[in-house]
Design a protein around this motif. Structure first.
Motif, PDB file in Angstrom:
ATOM      1  N   ASN A   1      -4.510  -6.721   1.722  1.00  0.00           N
ATOM      2  CA  ASN A   1      -3.464  -7.613   2.238  1.00  0.00           C
ATOM      3  C   ASN A   1      -2.288  -7.742   1.266  1.00  0.00           C
ATOM      4  O   ASN A   1      -1.218  -7.827   1.445  1.00  0.00           O
ATOM      5  N   ALA A   2      -2.679  -7.582  -0.105  1.00  0.00           N
ATOM      6  CA  ALA A   2      -1.522  -7.362  -1.122  1.00  0.00           C
ATOM      7  C   ALA A   2      -0.705  -6.221  -0.811  1.00  0.00           C
ATOM      8  O   ALA A   2       0.618  -6.267  -1.159  1.00  0.00           O
ATOM      9  N   VAL A   3      -1.363  -4.967  -0.456  1.00  0.00           N
ATOM     10  CA  VAL A   3      -0.447  -3.939  -0.293  1.00  0.00           C
ATOM     11  C   VAL A   3       0.353  -4.056   1.021  1.00  0.00           C
ATOM     12  O   VAL A   3       1.468  -3.595   0.876  1.00  0.00           O
ATOM     13  N   GLU A   4      -0.311  -4.746   1.826  1.00  0.00           N
ATOM     14  CA  GLU A   4       0.291  -4.847   3.351  1.00  0.00           C
ATOM     15  C   GLU A   4       1.799  -5.727   2.906  1.00  0.00           C
ATOM     16  O   GLU A   4       2.830  -5.496   3.382  1.00  0.00           O
ATOM     17  N   LYS A   5       1.292  -6.753   2.321  1.00  0.00           N
ATOM     18  CA  LYS A   5       2.613  -7.694   2.127  1.00  0.00           C
ATOM     19  C   LYS A   5       3.823  -7.037   1.149  1.00  0.00           C
ATOM     20  O   LYS A   5       5.092  -7.285   1.549  1.00  0.00           O
ATOM     21  N   LEU A   6       3.264  -6.122   0.237  1.00  0.00           N
ATOM     22  CA  LEU A   6       4.423  -5.521  -0.498  1.00  0.00           C
ATOM     23  C   LEU A   6       5.347  -4.535   0.301  1.00  0.00           C
ATOM     24  O   LEU A   6       6.383  -4.573   0.291  1.00  0.00           O
ATOM     25  N   PHE A   7       4.710  -3.668   1.065  1.00  0.00           N
ATOM     26  CA  PHE A   7       5.112  -2.730   1.934  1.00  0.00           C
ATOM     27  C   PHE A   7       6.027  -3.339   3.225  1.00  0.00           C
ATOM     28  O   PHE A   7       7.253  -2.871   3.572  1.00  0.00           O
ATOM     29  N   PHE A   8       5.273  -4.455   3.680  1.00  0.00           N
ATOM     30  CA  PHE A   8       5.987  -5.172   4.757  1.00  0.00           C
ATOM     31  C   PHE A   8       7.293  -5.968   4.155  1.00  0.00           C
ATOM     32  O   PHE A   8       8.436  -5.800   4.687  1.00  0.00           O
TER      33      PHE A   8
END
Length: 281
Positions: free
Chosen positions: A9-16
């Motif tokens: 989720n942290a990775v997704e939030k960063l790239f989003f």
């Protein structure tokens, strides 16, 4: 499959977040700075998202997100390769190789249709980044495919904003000719066609290796050499460091891709030999 749990989720939030910042930046340039030519970036994203929806509706029976994503990537490679070849061939006939590869031509000028082709391709990378994030089609703690797309979006968008090095970036996109056969191989395997002795598979591998050398490795090495040779001709700014950094990244990715291709080729050959051995027994 993507990572599980909070890290994912942290990775997704960063790239989003970076994708939203990019979109906001493009909209700002279009609406407030009246850069209407950048609408082709938005058009590219809409086109490939629409293609995704059509393929998902008509051609993907099980709605496999990876199959749909790869099919759209194949469409992008076909479209971009045709565009780049058209642009280069047109310029080659009009200017000749000595003129079209001059430093000022590559950095300060823009070949006809080059801006539009680069913008449309930039829109694709934004779409693909969103699609991979949405369906979690990435691997690893630091997903290389997401980092790759982010770097391309930054490089392409800055070039489009400043209207410099457009032609250099068009030259790098000739690698999409090789990407055609990468995506064809992926679609072929997902469709269950894995006979290494098939004439179609042999031809696919032959074209894969030829285009890997002719359309990806060699052009990127030559572009890097050209940048280094003309380094003194660049004005002070971010263009040269960004270009050299981007090409260094591309060359490293090419080395990794070549190693992955060789492993895949050997794996398919071994699988075929094992199946033949089991069949004889």
């Amino acid at each position: 499959m993507a990572m599980d749990g909070g890290k994912r989720n942290a990775v997704e939030k960063l790239f989003f977040a970076t994708l939203l910042l990019w979109l906001g930046s493009v909209c700002f340039e279009i609406l407030l700075n009246q850069r209407w030519e950048l609408l082709s970036v938005i058009a590219g994203s809409i086109f490939y998202q629409t293609s995704n929806s059509i393929i998902r509706f008509f051609f993907s029976a099980d709605k496999d997100p990876l199959f749909v994503n790869t099919s759209v990537s194949l469409l992008h490679s076909l479209f971009t390769s045709a565009s780049v070849i058209f642009i280069l061939f047109r310029e080659l006939l009009g200017t000749g190789p000595s003129g079209m590869f001059d430093h000022s031509q590559l950095v300060e000028h823009t070949w006809p249709w080059a801006f539009e082709a680069l913008s449309f391709s930039c829109g694709y990378f934004a779409y693909d980044q969103w699609d991979m994030l949405h369906y979690r089609l990435y691997n690893g703690w630091i997903p290389s495919i997401l980092v790759h797309h982010l770097v391309l979006l930054i490089c392409f968008t800055l070039a489009l904003y400043r209207n410099v090095t457009i032609n250099y970036l068009i030259l790098t996109l000739i690698c999409e000719l090789h990407s055609i056969f990468l995506h064809v191989r992926k679609v072929r395997r997902m469709a269950g066609i894995r006979d290494a002795k098939s004439i179609h598979v042999k031809l696919e591998w032959f074209l894969n290796w030829v285009t890997f050398c002719v359309a990806r490795s060699v052009p990127h090495i030559l572009i890097t050499a050209k940048l280094m040779k003309d380094a003194h001709k660049f004005q002070k700014g971010v263009e040269l460091p960004l270009a050299l950094l981007g090409m260094a990244g591309m060359n490293l990715l090419n080395i990794g891709l070549g190693m992955d291709l060789l492993k895949a080729f050997k794996r398919e050959r071994k699988s075929q030999q094992r199946n033949l051995h089991d069949h004889r027994e």
